[in-house]
Design an enzyme around this catalytic site. Structure first.
Site, PDB file in Angstrom:
ATOM      1  N   ARG A  98       0.753  -1.181   0.520  1.00 10.23           N
ATOM      2  CA  ARG A  98      -0.091  -0.201  -0.192  1.00 10.23           C
ATOM      3  C   ARG A  98       0.919   1.129   0.267  1.00 10.23           C
ATOM      4  NH1 ARG A  98      -3.078   2.914   4.608  1.00 10.23           N
ATOM      5  NH2 ARG A  98      -4.146   4.609   3.085  1.00 10.23           N
ATOM      6  N   GLU A 188      -7.765   7.999   6.102  1.00 14.58           N
ATOM      7  CA  GLU A 188      -7.587   9.252   6.726  1.00 14.58           C
ATOM      8  C   GLU A 188      -8.806  10.703   6.914  1.00 14.58           C
ATOM      9  OE1 GLU A 188      -4.281   8.786   9.854  1.00 14.58           O
ATOM     10  OE2 GLU A 188      -4.728   6.626   9.797  1.00 14.58           O
ATOM     11  N   GLU A 396      -4.052  -0.200   7.709  1.00 18.74           N
ATOM     12  CA  GLU A 396      -2.727   0.179   8.209  1.00 18.74           C
ATOM     13  C   GLU A 396      -2.615  -0.650  10.085  1.00 18.74           C
ATOM     14  OE1 GLU A 396      -1.686   4.648   9.629  1.00 18.74           O
ATOM     15  OE2 GLU A 396      -1.652   4.704   6.252  1.00 18.74           O
TER      16      GLU A 396
HETATM   17  C1  GBE Z   1      -1.970   7.350  10.346  1.00 17.81           C
HETATM   18  O1  GBE Z   1      -1.570   8.473  11.527  1.00 17.81           O
HETATM   19  C2  GBE Z   1      -1.063   7.755   9.061  1.00 17.81           C
HETATM   20  O2  GBE Z   1      -1.833   7.216   8.113  1.00 17.81           O
HETATM   21  C3  GBE Z   1       0.408   7.835   8.963  1.00 17.81           C
HETATM   22  O3  GBE Z   1       0.787   8.729   7.529  1.00 17.81           O
HETATM   23  C4  GBE Z   1       1.152   7.653  10.037  1.00 17.81           C
HETATM   24  O4  GBE Z   1       2.116   7.913   9.720  1.00 17.81           O
HETATM   25  C5  GBE Z   1       0.884   6.330  11.088  1.00 17.81           C
HETATM   26  O5  GBE Z   1      -1.099   5.905  11.082  1.00 17.81           O
HETATM   27  C6  GBE Z   1       1.138   6.597  11.908  1.00 17.81           C
HETATM   28  O6  GBE Z   1       0.990   8.261  13.683  1.00 17.81           O
HETATM   29  O7  GBE Z   1      -6.845  13.115  21.395  1.00 17.81           O
HETATM   30  O8  GBE Z   1      -7.090  13.501  19.331  1.00 17.81           O
HETATM   31  O9  GBE Z   1      -5.570  14.997  20.157  1.00 17.81           O
HETATM   32  C7  GBE Z   1      -5.071  12.014  18.266  1.00 17.81           C
HETATM   33  C8  GBE Z   1      -2.511   7.799  12.366  1.00 17.81           C
HETATM   34  C9  GBE Z   1      -3.996  11.061  18.118  1.00 17.81           C
HETATM   35  C10 GBE Z   1      -3.667   8.864  13.059  1.00 17.81           C
HETATM   36  C11 GBE Z   1      -4.809  10.097  15.870  1.00 17.81           C
HETATM   37  C12 GBE Z   1      -2.037  10.341  16.310  1.00 17.81           C
HETATM   38  C13 GBE Z   1      -4.591   9.615  14.393  1.00 17.81           C
HETATM   39  C14 GBE Z   1      -2.432   9.995  14.504  1.00 17.81           C
HETATM   40  C15 GBE Z   1      -5.017  12.412  19.630  1.00 17.81           C
HETATM   41  N1  GBE Z   1      -3.512  11.120  16.223  1.00 17.81           N
HETATM   42  N2  GBE Z   1      -3.312   8.958  13.765  1.00 17.81           N
HETATM   43  S1  GBE Z   1      -5.812  13.032  19.907  1.00 17.81           S
END
Ligand code: GBE
Length: 497
Positions: A98, A188, A396
């Protein structure tokens, strides 16, 4: 000696079979893959005709917003190291890869009046290389890197951005759809909206409570139009699948109280249902609980209209059913309780819940990622119960650390999460068709720069050549992919579940 060994091996095999009920943890046609995204790995940010995206601008203008002041200018240099990436993928033996297209590598200005031949040929080489190795391409059209000229026009809160997206999608279908059979329109979308409602994503325009809902609205329509365009113009000849990837770190109630059960439900509706309900539910449209609460809050704020835009009934019908599978990114789980969080107004505050972690859950190098393996079983059950028997592709899932080669934390994570996922399939009968490890290799982790690493392969970002080294988890994953079994833990775990 050899005879004895064989005997022990045979005995173990018999025992193993009995313990496993003589069946595989994952069905034979279950697909295993790994994922990356263009801005996080490609580098070559201004090479061969590529122009700026909002992430180029964000990191260049504000290195202070990135943990280590870094950016994706070079990243893993995958633009120049395609062959090495292909070798790693082949070595892992995965069924699919992917990756995402960089919109501004293909359409430097975001518009279709100028198509960049070098961009097209880069992805052609990638796709052809994958197919030659027997690896299916799973292609994401949009993984957060909007061409800057489209942000100048307002970006996702501007409904016309959907027009530009659909034109871009057409270029992708026309150029690559003969060989790409798995398409993901958006990665996302909830995270994309944070660029317009919080401070942690490009373009960092914090129109909280308004811009986030407008951008979601545009994205849902852009997704649906792309799906219908595929149906009408490409599906008959190309015979692929088109869907979207939604992310949810599942919310479970902090305790048994009714109010916290409701809070957990609101969390899942306001975050996952926001996009899933319009596309996957029988009724379509935004979840009722969002409609009611945001309309009420907007009225109480003295506004003449709701901050949550309305779809026409024709649009509700048009968006409903625009999927061929359910793409889910899932990393972690949270405890939800009733209460107010976030800025006023904001999607978080409208939701009326606050989230936290159980202190006993193992942590990672990312403040938002804790290890709760049962969560993956719970969320696929929730999706099945809420939207019916849709095929779920985990697009993912993964774990961050500081870059250990003997990455026991990541190995435990994959073992435990995959064991739980196999229970969802075998015990609960949930239709999960594949799993994707994030990520193939360490890469630019957005606001965390290169400080939090998710790779099965280690990347040395100090070395101009960006050498890659397999971690322990690469060996483990390879073994799981080949056997469709999760090996018993060798108890490398610092944590005992
Ligand atoms: C994915 O995102 C991405 O698709 C990828 O690009 C990335 O590298 C990978 O995961 C690892 O991060 O309390 O709502 O403020 C939110 C993950 C935290 C998406 C939630 C962190 C969604 C990243 C915390 N976010 N997450 S709060």
């Amino acid at each position: 000696m050899l005879g004895f060994r064989l005997l022990v091996a045979a005995a173990l095999a018999v025992y193993g079979c009995a313990a496993q009920n003589a069946s595989l943890d994952f069905p034979e046609d279950f697909m295993f893959g790994v994922a990356t995204a263009a801005y996080q790995i490609e580098g070559a940010w201004n090479v061969s005709g590529k122009r700026e995206s909002i992430w180029d601008d964000f990191t260049h203008e504000h290195p202070d917003w990135i943990a280590d002041g870094s950016n994706g200018d070079v990243a893993c240099d995958s633009y120049h190291k395609l062959d090495v990436d292909l070798e790693m993928l082949q070595d892992l033996g995965v069924d699919f890869y992917r990756f995402s297209f960089a919109w501004s590598r293909i359409l430097p200005e975001g518009h279709t009046d100028q198509i960049n031949p070098d961009g097209i040929s880069y992805y052609n080489r990638l796709i052809d290389g994958l197919l030659a190795a027997g690896i299916q391409p799973v292609a994401t059209m949009y993984h957060w890197d909007l061409p800057s000229p489209l942000q100048d026009l307002g970006g996702w809160p501007n409904s016309f951005t959907a027009d530009f997206f659909v034109q871009y999608a057409r270029v992708l279908f026309e150029n690559f759809g003969d060989r790409v059979k798995w398409w993901i329109t958006f990665n996302e979308p909830k995270e994309v909206t944070r660029g317009y409602g919080e401070n942690d994503k490009a373009p960092r325009i914090n129109t909280h409570g308004i811009g986030e809902y407008l951008s979601a609205h545009t994205i849902l329509l852009a997704h649906a139009r792309t799906y219908h365009m595929y149906d009408e113009e490409f599906r008959a000849t190309q015979q692929g699948r088109v869907s979207i990837t939604l992310n949810q770190d599942f919310c479970i109630p902090k305790d048994d109280s009714e109010e916290n059960k409701d809070a957990a439900d609101r969390c899942n509706q306001f975050e996952l249902g926001w996009f899933a309900h319009p596309i996957y539910s029988q009724e379509g449209d935004y979840p009722e609980v969002m409609r009611t609460r945001i309309d009420e809050n907007s009225a109480a704020e003295g506004r003449p209209f709701s901050r949550l835009p309305y779809f026409t009934s024709a649009q509700v019908e048009y968006i409903k059913g625009t999927f061929d599978f359910f793409g889910l990114n899932h990393y972690s789980t949270r405890l939800a309780e009733d209460g107010l969080a976030g800025e006023n107004p904001s999607r978080k505050r409208d939701g009326g819940y606050a989230t936290s972690f159980d202190p006993s859950w193992p942590t990672s190098a990312s403040d938002w990622l804790v290890v709760y393996p049962e969560g993956i079983r719970l969320i696929v059950n929730w999706i099945n119960a809420t939207y019916g028997d849709v095929p779920i592709l985990i697009t993912e899932s993964g774990f961050s650390d500081l870059g250990e080669l003997n990455d026991t934390g990541r190995q435990d994570y994959y073992r435990e999460y995959l064991r739980q996922l196999s229970l969802a399939i075998n015990e609960d009968g949930i239709n999960v068709i594949g799993y994707t490890a994030w990520s193939l290799m360490d890469n630019f982790e957005w606001l965390d720069g290169y400080t939090a690493r998710f790779g099965l392969y280690y990347v040395d970002f100090e070395d101009d050549d960006r050498p890659r080294t397999a971690k322990g988890s690469a060996e483990l994953y390879k073994q799981i992919v080949a056997s469709h079994q999760v090996p018993e833990a060798e108890s490398t775990a610092a944590w005992g579940w």
